[in-house]
Design a protein around this motif. Structure first.
Motif, PDB file in Angstrom:
ATOM      1  N   UNK A   1      -9.694   4.997 -11.670  1.00 44.34           N
ATOM      2  CA  UNK A   1     -10.132   3.688 -11.191  1.00 44.34           C
ATOM      3  C   UNK A   1     -11.166   3.180 -12.174  1.00 44.34           C
ATOM      4  N   UNK A  28      -5.576   2.125   2.136  1.00 40.14           N
ATOM      5  CA  UNK A  28      -4.903   3.184   1.384  1.00 40.14           C
ATOM      6  C   UNK A  28      -4.797   4.448   2.236  1.00 40.14           C
ATOM      7  N   UNK A  32       0.472   6.835  -7.002  1.00 39.01           N
ATOM      8  CA  UNK A  32      -0.545   7.846  -7.304  1.00 39.01           C
ATOM      9  C   UNK A  32       0.085   9.237  -7.406  1.00 39.01           C
ATOM     10  N   UNK A  33       1.201   9.428  -6.687  1.00 45.12           N
ATOM     11  CA  UNK A  33       1.889  10.722  -6.753  1.00 45.12           C
ATOM     12  C   UNK A  33       2.848  10.784  -7.945  1.00 45.12           C
ATOM     13  N   UNK A  34       3.377   9.627  -8.358  1.00 46.53           N
ATOM     14  CA  UNK A  34       4.324   9.593  -9.477  1.00 46.53           C
ATOM     15  C   UNK A  34       3.623   9.847 -10.811  1.00 46.53           C
ATOM     16  N   UNK A  35       2.302   9.600 -10.859  1.00 49.69           N
ATOM     17  CA  UNK A  35       1.529   9.853 -12.074  1.00 49.69           C
ATOM     18  C   UNK A  35       0.691  11.116 -11.884  1.00 49.69           C
ATOM     19  N   UNK A  36       0.307  11.741 -12.999  1.00 49.81           N
ATOM     20  CA  UNK A  36      -0.425  13.005 -12.907  1.00 49.81           C
ATOM     21  C   UNK A  36      -1.812  12.822 -12.298  1.00 49.81           C
ATOM     22  N   UNK A  62       0.821  -1.228   0.000  1.00 51.09           N
ATOM     23  CA  UNK A  62       0.000   0.000   0.000  1.00 51.09           C
ATOM     24  C   UNK A  62       0.853   1.277   0.000  1.00 51.09           C
ATOM     25  N   UNK A  63       2.027   1.190   0.651  1.00 54.23           N
ATOM     26  CA  UNK A  63       2.911   2.361   0.673  1.00 54.23           C
ATOM     27  C   UNK A  63       3.351   2.743  -0.732  1.00 54.23           C
ATOM     28  N   UNK A 102      -4.256  14.888  -5.224  1.00 56.83           N
ATOM     29  CA  UNK A 102      -4.730  13.663  -5.869  1.00 56.83           C
ATOM     30  C   UNK A 102      -6.090  13.266  -5.337  1.00 56.83           C
ATOM     31  N   UNK A 159       1.735   1.905  -3.432  1.00 62.37           N
ATOM     32  CA  UNK A 159       0.484   2.309  -4.100  1.00 62.37           C
ATOM     33  C   UNK A 159       0.318   3.833  -3.957  1.00 62.37           C
ATOM     34  N   UNK A 160       0.519   4.319  -2.736  1.00 64.76           N
ATOM     35  CA  UNK A 160       0.418   5.770  -2.490  1.00 64.76           C
ATOM     36  C   UNK A 160       1.463   6.520  -3.326  1.00 64.76           C
ATOM     37  N   UNK A 185     -13.929   1.173 -13.163  1.00 67.34           N
ATOM     38  CA  UNK A 185     -14.999   0.390 -12.533  1.00 67.34           C
ATOM     39  C   UNK A 185     -15.927  -0.220 -13.567  1.00 67.34           C
ATOM     40  N   UNK A 218     -10.156   6.994  -6.398  1.00 62.71           N
ATOM     41  CA  UNK A 218     -11.498   6.423  -6.291  1.00 62.71           C
ATOM     42  C   UNK A 218     -11.439   4.939  -5.947  1.00 62.71           C
ATOM     43  N   UNK A 238      -4.964   9.456 -11.266  1.00 59.77           N
ATOM     44  CA  UNK A 238      -5.317   8.042 -11.296  1.00 59.77           C
ATOM     45  C   UNK A 238      -6.750   7.892 -11.800  1.00 59.77           C
ATOM     46  N   UNK A 274      -2.070   4.123   4.713  1.00 60.98           N
ATOM     47  CA  UNK A 274      -0.754   4.242   4.064  1.00 60.98           C
ATOM     48  C   UNK A 274      -0.428   5.698   3.725  1.00 60.98           C
TER      49      UNK A 274
END
Lengths: 88, 130
Positions: free
Chosen positions: A86, B24, A78-82, A71-72, B125, A74-75, A88, B128, A84, B27
């Motif tokens: 999801x 999440x 989300x910051x490394x890309x402009x 999860x760390x 950021x 994962x966080x 669905x 979702x 996110x 984290x």
């Protein structure tokens, strides 16, 4: 604009891939982690799968093309890309 | 240090989305970042019902969110339209709709979609979980 695509449902993979561009990445979470057993070889995008969800499903035979993350990370992704998305 | 907001549409008892969002969030905080707001929408609002009684050997998502919100001072915002449709009301809405009681957990707050837009604008950021 680099986008991190987050996929949680394996049945939505093909539609999700259609939207992915070269510089994007795909992260598998929840039930979608089952996809990580195979090499999907798509546009050379970076491929990630959430380790905790793989363990929860007893999947230990992932393809080497997938980077397994916590999860760390994962966080961090989300910051490394402009942004996110999801799927669905 | 970055600012995050979350949008949660996952039904708490149909899939894993609420749990993923909870992990999440933890984290994000562990990494030293800030959670601006967690916005519950569509079936995601069901987790705000204080009358939820999951079996004792299952994770109680309502209590897990409430505990985290109180400990870390996080805003848990619930879409009022989605909530009212699903029987999740505060005292004011209960009176307005002639209901016998409120049902929202006190750690959650009813508000409008404008709060989601504001969270998106005020955060680095938005992630979702559905």
């Amino acid at each position: 604009m680099k986008t991190l695509f987050i996929l949680n449902n394996p049945t939505n993979l093909s539609a999700c891939l259609e939207a992915i561009a070269k510089e994007d990445a795909l992260l598998l979470i929840e039930d979608a982690v089952i996809i990580a057993r195979k090499n999907i070889e798509y546009k050379h995008i970076s491929l990630f799968a959430l380790k905790e969800d793989l363990i929860a499903r007893g999947i230990n035979n992932t393809d080497a093309s997938w980077e397994l993350i916590n999860y760390g990370k994962f966080v961090e992704l989300t910051l490394a890309f402009d942004k996110s998305v999801t799927w669905l | 240090m970055a600012t995050f907001s979350l949008l949660i549409t996952a039904n708490p008892y149909s899939n894993q989305g609420q749990y993923s969002a909870l992990e999440f969030t933890k984290a994000v905080l562990e990494a030293g970042h800030i959670i601006k707001r967690i916005f519950f929408y569509a079936d995601g609002v069901l987790v705000a019902n204080r009358l939820n009684c999951p079996p004792a050997d299952e994770l109680n998502l309502t209590k897990s969110w409430a505990k985290l919100a109180i400990e870390k001072d996080i805003e848990l915002t619930v879409c009022v339209t989605a909530a009212l449709k699903r029987g999740i009301v505060n005292q004011a809405e209960a009176e307005r709709n002639a209901l016998t009681s409120e049902s929202i957990d006190p750690a959650f707050e009813l508000s409008g979609l404008g709060q989601l837009t504001e969270a998106m604008l005020a955060s680095d950021r938005l992630v979702t979980f559905g």
